[in-house]
Design a protein around this motif. Structure first.
Motif, mmCIF file in Angstrom:
data_model
loop_
_atom_site.group_PDB
_atom_site.id
_atom_site.type_symbol
_atom_site.label_atom_id
_atom_site.label_comp_id
_atom_site.label_asym_id
_atom_site.label_seq_id
_atom_site.Cartn_x
_atom_site.Cartn_y
_atom_site.Cartn_z
ATOM 1 N N HIS A 1 0.823 -1.215 0.000
ATOM 2 C CA HIS A 1 0.000 0.000 0.000
ATOM 3 C C HIS A 1 0.854 1.260 0.000
ATOM 4 O O HIS A 1 1.891 1.307 0.647
ATOM 5 C CB HIS A 1 -0.888 0.045 1.254
ATOM 6 N N MET B 1 -5.073 5.218 1.829
ATOM 7 C CA MET B 1 -4.143 4.225 1.306
ATOM 8 C C MET B 1 -4.741 3.490 0.127
ATOM 9 O O MET B 1 -5.937 3.300 0.020
ATOM 10 C CB MET B 1 -3.739 3.264 2.406
ATOM 11 N N HIS C 1 3.442 1.026 3.074
ATOM 12 C CA HIS C 1 3.459 -0.049 4.060
ATOM 13 C C HIS C 1 3.032 -1.375 3.433
ATOM 14 O O HIS C 1 2.478 -1.401 2.347
ATOM 15 C CB HIS C 1 2.556 0.280 5.253
ATOM 16 N N MET D 1 0.412 -4.287 3.936
ATOM 17 C CA MET D 1 -0.892 -4.412 4.583
ATOM 18 C C MET D 1 -1.254 -5.882 4.710
ATOM 19 O O MET D 1 -1.242 -6.606 3.713
ATOM 20 C CB MET D 1 -1.922 -3.698 3.698
ATOM 21 N N HIS E 1 -2.135 4.440 9.597
ATOM 22 C CA HIS E 1 -1.260 3.381 10.042
ATOM 23 C C HIS E 1 -0.097 3.329 9.088
ATOM 24 O O HIS E 1 0.528 2.457 8.816
ATOM 25 C CB HIS E 1 -1.999 2.056 10.118
HETATM 26 CU CU CU Z 1 -2.901 -0.132 4.101
#
Ligand code: CU
Length: 159
Positions: free
Chosen positions: A78, A85, A107, A109, A159
């Motif tokens: 992501h 995202m 990131h 995921m 996140h």
């Molecule tokens: Cu994500």
């Protein structure tokens, strides 16, 4: 042995060593070093994020193309744009450069967790690269607010 001979010999030896090293890693196959890998403790078993810095120690650019883990059968790559995202098929790891997976940004995921990891647990992930192949990484499960080495200003930003 004169100093001159010693220098020549040393130069010859280091050249041999350099040849041996490049011969070992094939035709400039990328070599990845991963540091600071962590997962903030997930809120529930629906999803989790994985963060780390991936360093490409070679002169060849590569791509992160996917990941697998015992924790989830659905790992995605992501990126975050405008605090939203979205999944991408791959991410570039520049030659002699880094790909940073950090809070509020790129990131890994994990969708549909098979368990809910707690602080102190470790999560194994196998990263897949287009050229470098697979690289195994252990993520340390940290407090939800943990941001690794990222600036504190990104804390709590998604996140
Ligand atoms: Cu994500």
């Amino acid at each position: 042995m004169t100093a001159r001979t010693t220098r020549t010999l040393a130069a010859a030896l280091s050249l041999t060593a350099a040849l041996a090293i490049s011969g070992c890693s094939g035709d400039s196959q990328p070599e990845m070093t991963v540091s600071g890998a962590f997962m903030p403790q997930p809120v529930n078993d629906k999803m989790a994020g994985g963060f780390m810095v991936i360093k490409n120690d070679s002169a060849a650019a590569d791509k992160l193309t996917g990941a697998t883990s015992p924790l989830s059968d659905d790992l995605q790559i992501h990126e975050t744009k405008d605090q939203k995202m979205q999944q991408v098929q791959s991410m570039n790891v520049p030659a002699n450069g880094e790909l940073k997976l950090e809070r509020g940004g790129n990131h890994i995921m994990f969708m549909g967790l098979k368990s809910t990891p707690k602080v102190g647990d470790k999560v194994t992930v196998e990263l897949r690269f287009e050229k470098a192949g697979t690289v195994k990484v252990e993520l340390d499960v940290k407090e939800r607010t943990y941001t690794g080495q990222a600036p504190a200003s990104t804390a709590g930003n998604g996140h």
